[in-house]
Design an enzyme around this catalytic site. Structure first.
Site, PDB file in Angstrom:
ATOM      1  N   ASP A  36       0.833  -1.197   0.000  1.00  0.00           N
ATOM      2  CA  ASP A  36       0.000   0.000   0.000  1.00  0.00           C
ATOM      3  C   ASP A  36       0.873   1.254   0.000  1.00  0.00           C
ATOM      4  O   ASP A  36       1.709   1.442   0.889  1.00  0.00           O
ATOM      5  CB  ASP A  36      -0.895  -0.013   1.253  1.00  0.00           C
ATOM      6  CG  ASP A  36      -2.107   0.885   1.103  1.00  0.00           C
ATOM      7  OD1 ASP A  36      -2.062   1.821   0.287  1.00  0.00           O
ATOM      8  OD2 ASP A  36      -3.107   0.648   1.796  1.00  0.00           O
ATOM      9  N   ASP A  37       0.685   2.104  -1.012  1.00  0.00           N
ATOM     10  CA  ASP A  37       1.348   3.414  -1.082  1.00  0.00           C
ATOM     11  C   ASP A  37       2.869   3.337  -1.215  1.00  0.00           C
ATOM     12  O   ASP A  37       3.569   4.259  -0.791  1.00  0.00           O
ATOM     13  CB  ASP A  37       1.004   4.269   0.142  1.00  0.00           C
ATOM     14  CG  ASP A  37      -0.428   4.784   0.142  1.00  0.00           C
ATOM     15  OD1 ASP A  37      -1.175   4.451  -0.792  1.00  0.00           O
ATOM     16  OD2 ASP A  37      -0.791   5.511   1.074  1.00  0.00           O
ATOM     17  N   CYS A  76      -6.525   3.797  -3.622  1.00  0.00           N
ATOM     18  CA  CYS A  76      -6.655   2.430  -3.114  1.00  0.00           C
ATOM     19  C   CYS A  76      -7.712   1.541  -3.750  1.00  0.00           C
ATOM     20  O   CYS A  76      -7.383   0.532  -4.384  1.00  0.00           O
ATOM     21  CB  CYS A  76      -6.923   2.484  -1.617  1.00  0.00           C
ATOM     22  SG  CYS A  76      -5.585   3.213  -0.660  1.00  0.00           S
ATOM     23  N   ARG A  80      -7.312  -1.759  -6.512  1.00  0.00           N
ATOM     24  CA  ARG A  80      -7.467  -3.144  -6.056  1.00  0.00           C
ATOM     25  C   ARG A  80      -8.519  -3.873  -6.882  1.00  0.00           C
ATOM     26  O   ARG A  80      -8.351  -5.048  -7.245  1.00  0.00           O
ATOM     27  CB  ARG A  80      -7.824  -3.160  -4.572  1.00  0.00           C
ATOM     28  CG  ARG A  80      -6.666  -2.690  -3.732  1.00  0.00           C
ATOM     29  CD  ARG A  80      -7.052  -2.225  -2.330  1.00  0.00           C
ATOM     30  NE  ARG A  80      -5.916  -1.496  -1.789  1.00  0.00           N
ATOM     31  CZ  ARG A  80      -4.870  -2.069  -1.202  1.00  0.00           C
ATOM     32  NH1 ARG A  80      -4.860  -3.387  -1.019  1.00  0.00           N
ATOM     33  NH2 ARG A  80      -3.851  -1.351  -0.791  1.00  0.00           N
ATOM     34  N   LYS A 129      -5.260  -6.136   3.506  1.00  0.00           N
ATOM     35  CA  LYS A 129      -6.215  -5.054   3.269  1.00  0.00           C
ATOM     36  C   LYS A 129      -7.036  -5.338   2.007  1.00  0.00           C
ATOM     37  O   LYS A 129      -6.493  -5.420   0.911  1.00  0.00           O
ATOM     38  CB  LYS A 129      -5.459  -3.732   3.119  1.00  0.00           C
ATOM     39  CG  LYS A 129      -6.331  -2.560   2.686  1.00  0.00           C
ATOM     40  CD  LYS A 129      -5.493  -1.316   2.515  1.00  0.00           C
ATOM     41  CE  LYS A 129      -6.281  -0.220   1.815  1.00  0.00           C
ATOM     42  NZ  LYS A 129      -5.503   1.004   1.618  1.00  0.00           N
ATOM     43  N   HIS A 131     -10.493  -3.676   0.901  1.00  0.00           N
ATOM     44  CA  HIS A 131     -10.827  -2.308   0.486  1.00  0.00           C
ATOM     45  C   HIS A 131     -11.581  -2.183  -0.831  1.00  0.00           C
ATOM     46  O   HIS A 131     -11.446  -1.201  -1.551  1.00  0.00           O
ATOM     47  CB  HIS A 131      -9.563  -1.433   0.441  1.00  0.00           C
ATOM     48  CG  HIS A 131      -9.872   0.008   0.733  1.00  0.00           C
ATOM     49  ND1 HIS A 131      -8.939   1.010   0.639  1.00  0.00           N
ATOM     50  CD2 HIS A 131     -11.027   0.611   1.113  1.00  0.00           C
ATOM     51  CE1 HIS A 131      -9.475   2.170   0.938  1.00  0.00           C
ATOM     52  NE2 HIS A 131     -10.758   1.948   1.236  1.00  0.00           N
ATOM     53  N   SER A 154      -8.785   0.863   4.689  1.00  0.00           N
ATOM     54  CA  SER A 154      -7.497   1.442   5.064  1.00  0.00           C
ATOM     55  C   SER A 154      -7.380   1.583   6.575  1.00  0.00           C
ATOM     56  O   SER A 154      -8.375   1.808   7.283  1.00  0.00           O
ATOM     57  CB  SER A 154      -7.314   2.812   4.411  1.00  0.00           C
ATOM     58  OG  SER A 154      -7.127   2.685   3.025  1.00  0.00           O
ATOM     59  N   HIS A 232       0.945   2.227   4.262  1.00  0.00           N
ATOM     60  CA  HIS A 232      -0.035   3.309   4.374  1.00  0.00           C
ATOM     61  C   HIS A 232       0.012   3.867   5.796  1.00  0.00           C
ATOM     62  O   HIS A 232       0.174   3.117   6.755  1.00  0.00           O
ATOM     63  CB  HIS A 232      -1.420   2.727   4.069  1.00  0.00           C
ATOM     64  CG  HIS A 232      -2.515   3.717   3.908  1.00  0.00           C
ATOM     65  ND1 HIS A 232      -3.031   4.439   4.974  1.00  0.00           N
ATOM     66  CD2 HIS A 232      -3.229   4.104   2.815  1.00  0.00           C
ATOM     67  CE1 HIS A 232      -4.008   5.211   4.533  1.00  0.00           C
ATOM     68  NE2 HIS A 232      -4.148   5.037   3.229  1.00  0.00           N
ATOM     69  N   ASP A 284      -0.121  -0.625  -4.909  1.00  0.00           N
ATOM     70  CA  ASP A 284      -1.433  -0.182  -5.386  1.00  0.00           C
ATOM     71  C   ASP A 284      -1.415   1.206  -6.013  1.00  0.00           C
ATOM     72  O   ASP A 284      -2.308   1.549  -6.777  1.00  0.00           O
ATOM     73  CB  ASP A 284      -2.472  -0.244  -4.257  1.00  0.00           C
ATOM     74  CG  ASP A 284      -2.219   0.764  -3.151  1.00  0.00           C
ATOM     75  OD1 ASP A 284      -1.085   1.247  -2.998  1.00  0.00           O
ATOM     76  OD2 ASP A 284      -3.180   1.058  -2.399  1.00  0.00           O
ATOM     77  N   ASN A 285      -0.439   2.014  -5.682  1.00  0.00           N
ATOM     78  CA  ASN A 285      -0.279   3.342  -6.273  1.00  0.00           C
ATOM     79  C   ASN A 285       1.040   3.917  -5.771  1.00  0.00           C
ATOM     80  O   ASN A 285       1.761   3.270  -5.005  1.00  0.00           O
ATOM     81  CB  ASN A 285      -1.448   4.279  -5.923  1.00  0.00           C
ATOM     82  CG  ASN A 285      -1.843   4.297  -4.467  1.00  0.00           C
ATOM     83  OD1 ASN A 285      -2.914   3.824  -4.108  1.00  0.00           O
ATOM     84  ND2 ASN A 285      -0.981   4.811  -3.605  1.00  0.00           N
ATOM     85  N   LYS A 305       0.910   9.735  -5.338  1.00  0.00           N
ATOM     86  CA  LYS A 305      -0.450   9.217  -5.129  1.00  0.00           C
ATOM     87  C   LYS A 305      -1.504  10.284  -5.399  1.00  0.00           C
ATOM     88  O   LYS A 305      -1.328  11.454  -5.068  1.00  0.00           O
ATOM     89  CB  LYS A 305      -0.572   8.710  -3.700  1.00  0.00           C
ATOM     90  CG  LYS A 305      -1.962   8.229  -3.304  1.00  0.00           C
ATOM     91  CD  LYS A 305      -1.977   7.734  -1.872  1.00  0.00           C
ATOM     92  CE  LYS A 305      -3.374   7.294  -1.448  1.00  0.00           C
ATOM     93  NZ  LYS A 305      -3.401   6.708  -0.090  1.00  0.00           N
TER      94      LYS A 305
END
Length: 457
Positions: A36-37, A76, A80, A129, A131, A154, A232, A284-285, A305
């Protein structure tokens, strides 16, 4: 009762036989590690000078590293949903970010990677996660996964009342390990099993669940989808890895994830499964740059992001499958998370869904790094807020303005990875061709748009 037991045994035998047939056909186990992130510049193998990530780097050394690998969205939930289905988010009517108790989610009628592989006899589990919807109808157990363990949204979304404002003091939270101000639910399968969850334990507990799942299914093909909660914000690590200085928080969280990857890889090696397991690592980003030292780096890329600049959507992409993917290869061919479903379908001998999808199989490219990318012909699209904001084809990136679609720019990413020079005026033919491709694809996609799941409908 004896007849029922016999029928159940026969069912198990048939499943085992199907699994053995898949093994004989070379269908791989699949492990997808989704961070994540995490930014393009956050791993040692992508040039990080801050974090040491030897176990993640080993995936590059033993497999293929993509330098032009993309998430399908810049935040997010939408990213996904795209990974799971092989579809750009607007095709799924999926918004960028869902909150707790959302009335919408990924439609159960969508076909996910887990759905496809389960039909081929795979055991399937999601750890981490989710989401894309936290209602029972939209949790992993309704989307092809046999089991689920993790947070359904998140880790900053379920804050208790009476603490600060909408911009919590991340330094203070790190120093005091204030995980309890976030009233997150930890789910096991279809219901909450712990609330609030101690976030300092999440990476470790996810890893234990993942390793346990691999051990339990070592004799049959399996899919492990492991979308980590970290990195994240708010950032947390176990006590033995914690240091008080919040300027070190991001590095420590990244290195904790690296440890987790190592535990998974060591388990595959111990059980002699590594040779027949495709491991995929990506994000994811891009990095949440406004979080300063609690966020990562996009390296040489522009922005992060929440944007369709390269730093928002170009992410690490590592693939390891010994004996199939040549070790130590690096490719600048364009690919992305939207390609995972068709790639895994081909690898497992599964049929693609009977509906439009946007990804393309990368299996030929993974086997031969000199092979062309399917996106050389079809393009890779950058969507945000329901509209196309960009198109990548080969060296070129077309970008429409953030708010004004009539404002366009063109970048040569081979010569200008940081996108500092708009070359539209010097390349009118390229500009016109890419605009036409983007507009045609966007029209076709929206003509075949599918509904999101909505509570009560």
């Amino acid at each position: 009762m004896r007849l029922l037991a016999l029928l159940l045994c026969l069912g198990v035998l048939q499943t085992s036989t199907a699994a053995a047939a898949d093994r004989a056909a070379g269908a791989p186990n699949v492990v997808i590690i989704f961070i994540d992130d995490q930014g393009y510049g956050d791993l040692s193998c992508y040039g990080s000078e801050i974090a040491e990530t030897p176990r993640i780097d080993s995936l590059a050394a033993e497999g293929m590293k993509f330098t032009s690998f993309y998430s399908a969205y810049c935040v997010c939930s939408a990213s996904r949903a795209a990974l799971l289905t092989g579809c750009y988010p607007p095709r799924l009517s999926m918004p960028g970010v869902l909150g707790p108790n959302s009335r919408v989610g990924l439609h159960p009628d969508e076909v996910t990677i887990a759905d496809l592989l389960k039909e081929r006899g795979y055991a399937t589990m999601c750890v981490g996660k989710w989401h894309v919807g936290d209602r029972l109808e939209t949790l992993p157990t309704a989307q092809g996964f046999d089991r689920y363990f993790g947070l359904p949204y998140s880790n900053d979304m379920a804050r208790q009342k009476g603490w600060g404002n909408d911009s919590p003091d991340l330094d203070k939270i790190w120093r005091q390990k204030k995980w309890d101000i976030y009233h997150n639910d930890l789910y096991r399968n279809g219901e909450s099993a712990e609330s609030p969850v101690d976030q300092t334990t999440l990476t470790q507990r996810y890893t234990e669940e993942a390793v346990g799942f691999i051990r339990e299914n070592k004799d049959r093909p399996f899919l492990l989808y492991m979308p980590h909660t970290m990195v994240h914000v708010p950032l947390f690590v176990t006590d033995d890895r914690w240091e008080e200085d919040p300027a070190k928080a991001y590095r420590l969280a990244v290195e904790h994830v690296d440890w987790s990857v190592g535990e998974v890889l060591d388990t595959l090696e111990e059980l002699k499964l590594a040779e027949n397991t495709l491991v995929i690592y990506t994000s994811d980003n891009g990095p949440w740059l406004s979080k300063r030292h609690h966020a990562g780096s996009a390296g040489p890329l522009r922005n992060g992001k929440g944007t369709t600049w390269e730093g928002g959507m170009r992410v690490p992409g590592l693939f390891r499958w010994p004996g199939v993917i040549p070790a130590g290869t690096v490719t600048d061919r364009v690919a992305g998370t939207v390609d995972l479903l068709p790639t895994l379908a081909e690898a497992a001998g599964a049929e693609l869904p009977d509906r439009p999808i946007d990804g393309h199989s990368l299996l030929g490219l993974l086997k031969d790094p000199q092979a062309p990318s399917p996106h050389d012909e079809h393009g890779l699209f950058y969507y945000k807020n329901g509209r196309v904001e960009g198109l990548r084809m080969g060296r070129w990136k077309l970008r429409f303005g953030d708010k004004n679609a009539s404002t366009v720019s063109l970048y040569d990413l081979d010569a200008d990875i940081g996108k500092s020079h708009d070359v539209a005026a010097a390349n009118p033919a390229v500009l016109g061709r890419l605009i036409a491709i983007a507009e045609r694809y966007d029209r076709d996609l929206k003509a075949n748009q599918r509904p999101i799941w909505t509570a009560g409908k």
